[in-house]
Design an enzyme around this catalytic site. Structure first.
Site, PDB file in Angstrom:
ATOM      1  N   ARG A   1      13.626   3.837  12.151  1.00  0.00           N
ATOM      2  CA  ARG A   1      12.419   4.658  12.173  1.00  0.00           C
ATOM      3  C   ARG A   1      11.599   4.374  13.439  1.00  0.00           C
ATOM      4  NH1 ARG A   1       9.554   4.667   6.521  1.00  0.00           N
ATOM      5  NH2 ARG A   1       8.580   6.483   7.518  1.00  0.00           N
TER       6      ARG A   1
ATOM      7  N   TYR B   1      11.165   8.874   0.980  1.00  0.00           N
ATOM      8  CA  TYR B   1      11.158   7.741   0.054  1.00  0.00           C
ATOM      9  C   TYR B   1      11.851   8.026  -1.285  1.00  0.00           C
ATOM     10  CZ  TYR B   1       7.907   5.852   3.446  1.00  0.00           C
ATOM     11  OH  TYR B   1       7.339   5.395   4.610  1.00  0.00           O
TER      12      TYR B   1
ATOM     13  N   PRO C   1       0.787  -1.220   0.000  1.00  0.00           N
ATOM     14  CA  PRO C   1       0.000   0.000   0.000  1.00  0.00           C
ATOM     15  C   PRO C   1       0.827   1.282   0.000  1.00  0.00           C
ATOM     16  CG  PRO C   1      -0.167  -1.123   2.115  1.00  0.00           C
ATOM     17  CD  PRO C   1       0.521  -2.073   1.173  1.00  0.00           C
ATOM     18  N   ASN C   2       0.311   2.247  -0.735  1.00  0.00           N
ATOM     19  CA  ASN C   2       0.831   3.627  -0.826  1.00  0.00           C
ATOM     20  C   ASN C   2       2.093   3.756  -1.669  1.00  0.00           C
ATOM     21  OD1 ASN C   2      -1.194   4.931   0.835  1.00  0.00           O
ATOM     22  ND2 ASN C   2      -0.279   3.789   2.526  1.00  0.00           N
TER      23      ASN C   2
ATOM     24  N   ASN D   1       7.940  -5.660  -1.213  1.00  0.00           N
ATOM     25  CA  ASN D   1       7.937  -4.544  -0.276  1.00  0.00           C
ATOM     26  C   ASN D   1       6.501  -4.462   0.229  1.00  0.00           C
ATOM     27  OD1 ASN D   1       7.892  -2.258   1.211  1.00  0.00           O
ATOM     28  ND2 ASN D   1       8.973  -0.968  -0.283  1.00  0.00           N
TER      29      ASN D   1
ATOM     30  N   ASP E   1       0.802 -15.753   6.105  1.00  0.00           N
ATOM     31  CA  ASP E   1       0.166 -17.064   5.917  1.00  0.00           C
ATOM     32  C   ASP E   1       0.154 -17.431   4.436  1.00  0.00           C
ATOM     33  OD1 ASP E   1      -0.218 -17.342   8.607  1.00  0.00           O
ATOM     34  OD2 ASP E   1      -2.372 -16.927   8.572  1.00  0.00           O
TER      35      ASP E   1
ATOM     36  N   HIS F   1       4.132  -4.646   8.930  1.00  0.00           N
ATOM     37  CA  HIS F   1       4.055  -4.524  10.389  1.00  0.00           C
ATOM     38  C   HIS F   1       2.708  -4.984  10.943  1.00  0.00           C
ATOM     39  CE1 HIS F   1       7.458  -2.152   9.225  1.00  0.00           C
ATOM     40  NE2 HIS F   1       6.696  -1.233   8.665  1.00  0.00           N
TER      41      HIS F   1
ATOM     42  N   HIS G   1      12.819  -2.992   1.728  1.00  0.00           N
ATOM     43  CA  HIS G   1      12.274  -1.685   2.121  1.00  0.00           C
ATOM     44  C   HIS G   1      13.183  -0.597   1.605  1.00  0.00           C
ATOM     45  CE1 HIS G   1       9.386  -3.534   4.767  1.00  0.00           C
ATOM     46  NE2 HIS G   1      10.359  -4.337   5.142  1.00  0.00           N
ATOM     47  N   LEU G   2      12.571   0.471   1.152  1.00  0.00           N
ATOM     48  CA  LEU G   2      13.331   1.637   0.686  1.00  0.00           C
ATOM     49  C   LEU G   2      14.050   2.288   1.869  1.00  0.00           C
ATOM     50  CD1 LEU G   2      10.363   2.905  -1.417  1.00  0.00           C
ATOM     51  CD2 LEU G   2      12.597   2.382  -2.418  1.00  0.00           C
TER      52      LEU G   2
ATOM     53  N   ALA H   1       3.239  -0.909   4.739  1.00  0.00           N
ATOM     54  CA  ALA H   1       2.791  -0.974   6.140  1.00  0.00           C
ATOM     55  C   ALA H   1       2.287  -2.358   6.531  1.00  0.00           C
ATOM     56  CB  ALA H   1       1.706   0.072   6.369  1.00  0.00           C
TER      57      ALA H   1
END
Ligand code: CA2
Length: 151
Positions: free
Chosen positions: A109, A25, A12-13, A76, A89, A82, A102-103, A79
């Site tokens: 962070r 980013y 997402p995003n 990637n 699964d 986390h 991850h970028l 979110a």
């Protein structure tokens, strides 16, 4: 072209890359990242497909559809890294070797970004190198697959 079909999944995003928050980013867009990865896949002699989704269920469906067609995944999870038990699964279910990328360096962070649901089922994690995290992740995955074939 080798026998390996690789899937790159963006969570997402990540469709906003290059358009918002360049200080975190970077200024490279997702389209540019995908074309850099296509170039690298030619050098590595693998076939590559890329997909971004903002929806957890779509990512789960795509992971299921990868079964028997895809030999390795670079993800990637954004979110969902986390939060998502559903994505681990799915990855554990299809048993496709996966590299988490991850970028940003998630360990430098906020505390809530330090925990990765994906890490325990991934071959490895590459975090903090911007677009290079994806390139390094793809290289590590193809190395891993080649080593498995040659042993
Ligand atoms: O560093 C990474 O690659 C992350 O996976 C990016 C996620 C974040 O939740 C993870 O903790 C680390 C967020 C992606 C959001 O991407 C944006 C890009 C431009 C503008 C806004 C968000």
């Amino acid at each position: 072209m080798s026998q390996f079909n690789i899937l790159v999944l963006h969570g997402p995003n990540l469709n906003l890359l290059g358009l918002r928050e360049p200080e975190i980013y970077g200024s490279v867009t997702l389209t540019q990242i995908n074309s850099i990865l296509q170039e690298e896949s030619k050098r590595l002699q693998v076939s590559l497909s890329c997909l971004q989704s903002n929806h957890e269920g779509v990512l789960v469906d795509v992971i299921h559809q990868a079964m028997d067609k895809i030999q390795g995944i670079v993800i990637n999870p954004g979110a969902y890294n986390h939060t998502s038990v559903a994505i681990i699964d799915a990855l554990a279910g299809v048993k496709i070797p996966t590299v988490e990328v991850h970028l940003s360096n998630i360990h430098r962070r906020e505390e809530f970004r330090h925990h990765s649901y994906i890490a325990p089922i991934a071959i490895g994690q590459i975090s903090g190198f911007g677009v290079n995290s994806y390139i390094l992740g793809l290289q590590a995955l193809v190395n891993h697959l080649n080593e498995a074939v040659n042993h």
